[in-house]
Design a protein around this motif. Structure first.
Motif, PDB file in Angstrom:
ATOM      1  N   ALA A   1      11.566  64.414  -7.777  1.00  8.23           N
ATOM      2  CA  ALA A   1      11.199  63.067  -7.333  1.00  8.23           C
ATOM      3  C   ALA A   1      10.837  62.180  -8.521  1.00  8.23           C
ATOM      4  N   ASP A   2      10.088  62.723  -9.496  1.00  3.99           N
ATOM      5  CA  ASP A   2       9.729  61.938 -10.682  1.00  3.99           C
ATOM      6  C   ASP A   2      10.967  61.569 -11.481  1.00  3.99           C
ATOM      7  N   GLY A   3      11.897  62.505 -11.591  1.00  7.53           N
ATOM      8  CA  GLY A   3      13.132  62.211 -12.312  1.00  7.53           C
ATOM      9  C   GLY A   3      13.919  61.106 -11.649  1.00  7.53           C
ATOM     10  N   ARG A   4      14.047  61.156 -10.328  1.00  4.07           N
ATOM     11  CA  ARG A   4      14.773  60.109  -9.607  1.00  4.07           C
ATOM     12  C   ARG A   4      14.073  58.766  -9.753  1.00  4.07           C
ATOM     13  N   ARG A   5      12.737  58.776  -9.736  1.00  3.33           N
ATOM     14  CA  ARG A   5      11.986  57.529  -9.889  1.00  3.33           C
ATOM     15  C   ARG A   5      12.284  56.878 -11.246  1.00  3.33           C
ATOM     16  N   MET A   6      12.341  57.691 -12.312  1.00  7.58           N
ATOM     17  CA  MET A   6      12.610  57.142 -13.641  1.00  7.58           C
ATOM     18  C   MET A   6      14.062  56.678 -13.786  1.00  7.58           C
ATOM     19  N   ASN A   7      14.954  57.295 -13.027  1.00  9.30           N
ATOM     20  CA  ASN A   7      16.369  56.915 -13.117  1.00  9.30           C
ATOM     21  C   ASN A   7      16.662  55.604 -12.399  1.00  9.30           C
ATOM     22  N   ARG A   8      15.851  55.249 -11.404  1.00 11.29           N
ATOM     23  CA  ARG A   8      16.037  53.981 -10.693  1.00 11.29           C
ATOM     24  C   ARG A   8      15.404  52.872 -11.530  1.00 11.29           C
ATOM     25  N   ARG A   9      16.236  52.135 -12.241  1.00 13.88           N
ATOM     26  CA  ARG A   9      15.711  51.154 -13.200  1.00 13.88           C
ATOM     27  C   ARG A   9      16.776  50.103 -13.498  1.00 13.88           C
ATOM     28  N   THR A  10      16.328  49.020 -14.108  1.00 13.14           N
ATOM     29  CA  THR A  10      17.235  48.017 -14.662  1.00 13.14           C
ATOM     30  C   THR A  10      16.899  47.869 -16.139  1.00 13.14           C
ATOM     31  N   GLU A  11      17.908  47.895 -16.981  1.00 15.41           N
ATOM     32  CA  GLU A  11      17.692  47.800 -18.423  1.00 15.41           C
ATOM     33  C   GLU A  11      18.259  46.495 -18.951  1.00 15.41           C
ATOM     34  N   ILE A  12      17.440  45.813 -19.732  1.00 12.74           N
ATOM     35  CA  ILE A  12      17.874  44.601 -20.432  1.00 12.74           C
ATOM     36  C   ILE A  12      18.060  44.998 -21.890  1.00 12.74           C
ATOM     37  N   ILE A  13      19.298  44.989 -22.345  1.00 11.09           N
ATOM     38  CA  ILE A  13      19.637  45.486 -23.684  1.00 11.09           C
ATOM     39  C   ILE A  13      19.968  44.289 -24.566  1.00 11.09           C
ATOM     40  N   VAL A  14      19.228  44.143 -25.645  1.00 11.86           N
ATOM     41  CA  VAL A  14      19.383  42.990 -26.538  1.00 11.86           C
ATOM     42  C   VAL A  14      20.137  43.444 -27.778  1.00 11.86           C
ATOM     43  N   THR A  15      21.298  42.834 -28.032  1.00 16.72           N
ATOM     44  CA  THR A  15      22.184  43.280 -29.099  1.00 16.72           C
ATOM     45  C   THR A  15      22.529  42.117 -30.023  1.00 16.72           C
ATOM     46  N   PRO A  16      22.873  42.408 -31.277  1.00 14.18           N
ATOM     47  CA  PRO A  16      23.315  41.329 -32.176  1.00 14.18           C
ATOM     48  C   PRO A  16      24.690  40.834 -31.788  1.00 14.18           C
ATOM     49  N   LYS A  17      24.919  39.533 -31.973  1.00 11.78           N
ATOM     50  CA  LYS A  17      26.270  39.022 -31.791  1.00 11.78           C
ATOM     51  C   LYS A  17      27.125  39.532 -32.943  1.00 11.78           C
ATOM     52  N   LEU A  18      28.275  40.134 -32.629  1.00  8.27           N
ATOM     53  CA  LEU A  18      29.063  40.808 -33.650  1.00  8.27           C
ATOM     54  C   LEU A  18      29.533  39.862 -34.744  1.00  8.27           C
ATOM     55  N   ASP A  19      29.909  38.614 -34.376  1.00  6.18           N
ATOM     56  CA  ASP A  19      30.381  37.701 -35.417  1.00  6.18           C
ATOM     57  C   ASP A  19      29.271  37.375 -36.400  1.00  6.18           C
ATOM     58  N   GLN A  20      28.032  37.215 -35.896  1.00  6.29           N
ATOM     59  CA  GLN A  20      26.921  36.923 -36.792  1.00  6.29           C
ATOM     60  C   GLN A  20      26.560  38.143 -37.637  1.00  6.29           C
ATOM     61  N   PHE A  21      26.686  39.347 -37.039  1.00  5.03           N
ATOM     62  CA  PHE A  21      26.374  40.547 -37.816  1.00  5.03           C
ATOM     63  C   PHE A  21      27.361  40.689 -38.976  1.00  5.03           C
ATOM     64  N   PHE A  22      28.652  40.411 -38.727  1.00  4.57           N
ATOM     65  CA  PHE A  22      29.613  40.544 -39.815  1.00  4.57           C
ATOM     66  C   PHE A  22      29.472  39.414 -40.833  1.00  4.57           C
ATOM     67  N   ASN A  23      28.924  38.284 -40.407  1.00  2.00           N
ATOM     68  CA  ASN A  23      28.571  37.255 -41.393  1.00  2.00           C
ATOM     69  C   ASN A  23      27.503  37.767 -42.332  1.00  2.00           C
ATOM     70  N   LEU A  24      26.542  38.558 -41.796  1.00  2.00           N
ATOM     71  CA  LEU A  24      25.530  39.159 -42.656  1.00  2.00           C
ATOM     72  C   LEU A  24      26.188  40.086 -43.680  1.00  2.00           C
ATOM     73  N   LEU A  25      27.226  40.811 -43.260  1.00  2.00           N
ATOM     74  CA  LEU A  25      27.899  41.730 -44.183  1.00  2.00           C
ATOM     75  C   LEU A  25      28.573  40.961 -45.316  1.00  2.00           C
ATOM     76  N   SER A  26      29.193  39.811 -44.974  1.00  2.79           N
ATOM     77  CA  SER A  26      29.943  39.079 -46.001  1.00  2.79           C
ATOM     78  C   SER A  26      29.061  38.197 -46.853  1.00  2.79           C
ATOM     79  N   ASN A  27      27.906  37.771 -46.306  1.00  4.16           N
ATOM     80  CA  ASN A  27      27.050  36.849 -47.047  1.00  4.16           C
ATOM     81  C   ASN A  27      25.803  37.478 -47.626  1.00  4.16           C
ATOM     82  N   GLY A  28      25.508  38.753 -47.268  1.00  2.00           N
ATOM     83  CA  GLY A  28      24.288  39.397 -47.760  1.00  2.00           C
ATOM     84  C   GLY A  28      24.280  39.501 -49.274  1.00  2.00           C
ATOM     85  N   LYS A  29      23.123  39.328 -49.850  1.00  2.00           N
ATOM     86  CA  LYS A  29      22.993  39.382 -51.319  1.00  2.00           C
ATOM     87  C   LYS A  29      22.014  40.455 -51.698  1.00  2.00           C
TER      88      LYS A  29
END
Length: 296
Positions: free
Chosen positions: A268-296
């Motif tokens: 029951a505890d396992g099922r309770r933890m599995n019932r969830r909503t996740e908000i996943i915050v990720t970098p925008k890929l174009d901006q991340f690759f700008n960091l790769l090309s512009n990083g000093k």
């Protein structure tokens, strides 16, 4: 006349000895040159391997779920290889410069190899800088989220960093009534606090994922847990957009049904933890690759 002949005959062994010595020195130089050519060829092969490894690392960045911690280790390994090859090639170049039989073209080839290594070294340094800057953004985001949600029960809302991105996991009982997909009034308060932090970091994308337990579900138009998880994700996404002003072009809604559990569904505890909503915050890929090309 006979005296002159005898005099020349006396110096003949010295002349022959000198010639033999010169031939021996020339043979020694040839052996040394051959050895150095072998070392240079090995260094060139190692450089090709390093170039291949660097290309594979760059390709792996295109997969958003790649573990950035593992990338850091790969970057460190590549940096060590680059440093070793730079030292090796520099040593070879210095030694070959001491031999008169080294051609100008050979020396220029090694110099070009060193310039290539320097370029790769700068690229790796830029990658390190980009990863560090992204980690700093994640740290600031986590601190702001935890500060905003300080008065919420830790069992109902969890904030953590996994695989280089920030996860906000909200329990099913806080967001929805049993078997429903309408966000409760209580959940709106929590989502409002999360939305304020998200609106302060407009450079980041947001993925909302619905998760269920493994108990079969069917209710009216909903066929199964897939439908329920998707509708819960879209309900949260719609609320973030319409009530709290989170830009819709930053958000993606998706359902994972029962197939990404956090715990065993046998309890029951396992099922309770599995019932969830996740908000996943990720970098925008174009901006991340700008960091790769512009990083000093």
């Amino acid at each position: 006349m006979i005296k002159q002949f005898l005099f020349a005959l006396a110096f003949l062994p010295l002349f022959l000895s000198s010639c033999a010595s010169s031939k021996k020195q020339l043979a020694t130089l040839k052996v040394q040159y051959s050895d150095l050519e072998t070392v240079r060829n090995k260094a060139t092969a190692d450089l090709d391997n390093c170039n291949k490894a660097t290309a594979e690392l760059q390709s792996s960045l295109n997969r958003k779920d790649t573990d950035l911690d593992a990338q850091k280790k790969q970057v460190a390994d590549l940096q060590a290889q680059v440093d070793f090859l730079k030292k090796t090639n520099t040593s070879v170049l210095d030694r070959m410069a001491d031999l008169s039989i080294v051609t100008k073209a050979g020396a220029e080839s090694i110099q070009r190899s060193l310039e290539t290594l320097n370029t790769q070294s700068r690229a790796i340094n830029n990658l390190n800088s980009a990863v560090q800057r992204k980690d700093s953004v994640n740290l600031a985001l986590v601190m702001n989220l935890k500060r905003s949600l300080a008065d919420i029960n830790d069992q109902d809302v969890q904030v953590e960093v996994k695989k280089g991105v920030v996860y906000v996991s909200i329990s099913d009982k806080m967001l929805f009534e049993l078997g429903k997909y309408k966000v409760t009034d209580q959940a709106e308060t929590v989502l409002g606090k999360v939305a304020r932090v998200l609106n302060d970091h407009k450079e980041l994308d947001i993925l909302v994922e619905g998760h269920t337990d493994a108990i079969p579900y069917e209710n009216g138009l909903l066929r199964d847990n897939w439908d329920l998880s998707v509708l819960r994700a879209t309900a949260v996404t719609r609320l973030l957009q319409e009530k709290f002003g989170v830009s819709p072009d930053r958000m993606t809604a998706g359902g994972r049904s029962e197939y990404a559990p956090k715990q065993d569904n046998a309890t029951a505890d396992g099922r309770r933890m599995n019932r969830r909503t996740e908000i996943i915050v990720t970098p925008k890929l174009d901006q991340f690759f700008n960091l790769l090309s512009n990083g000093k």
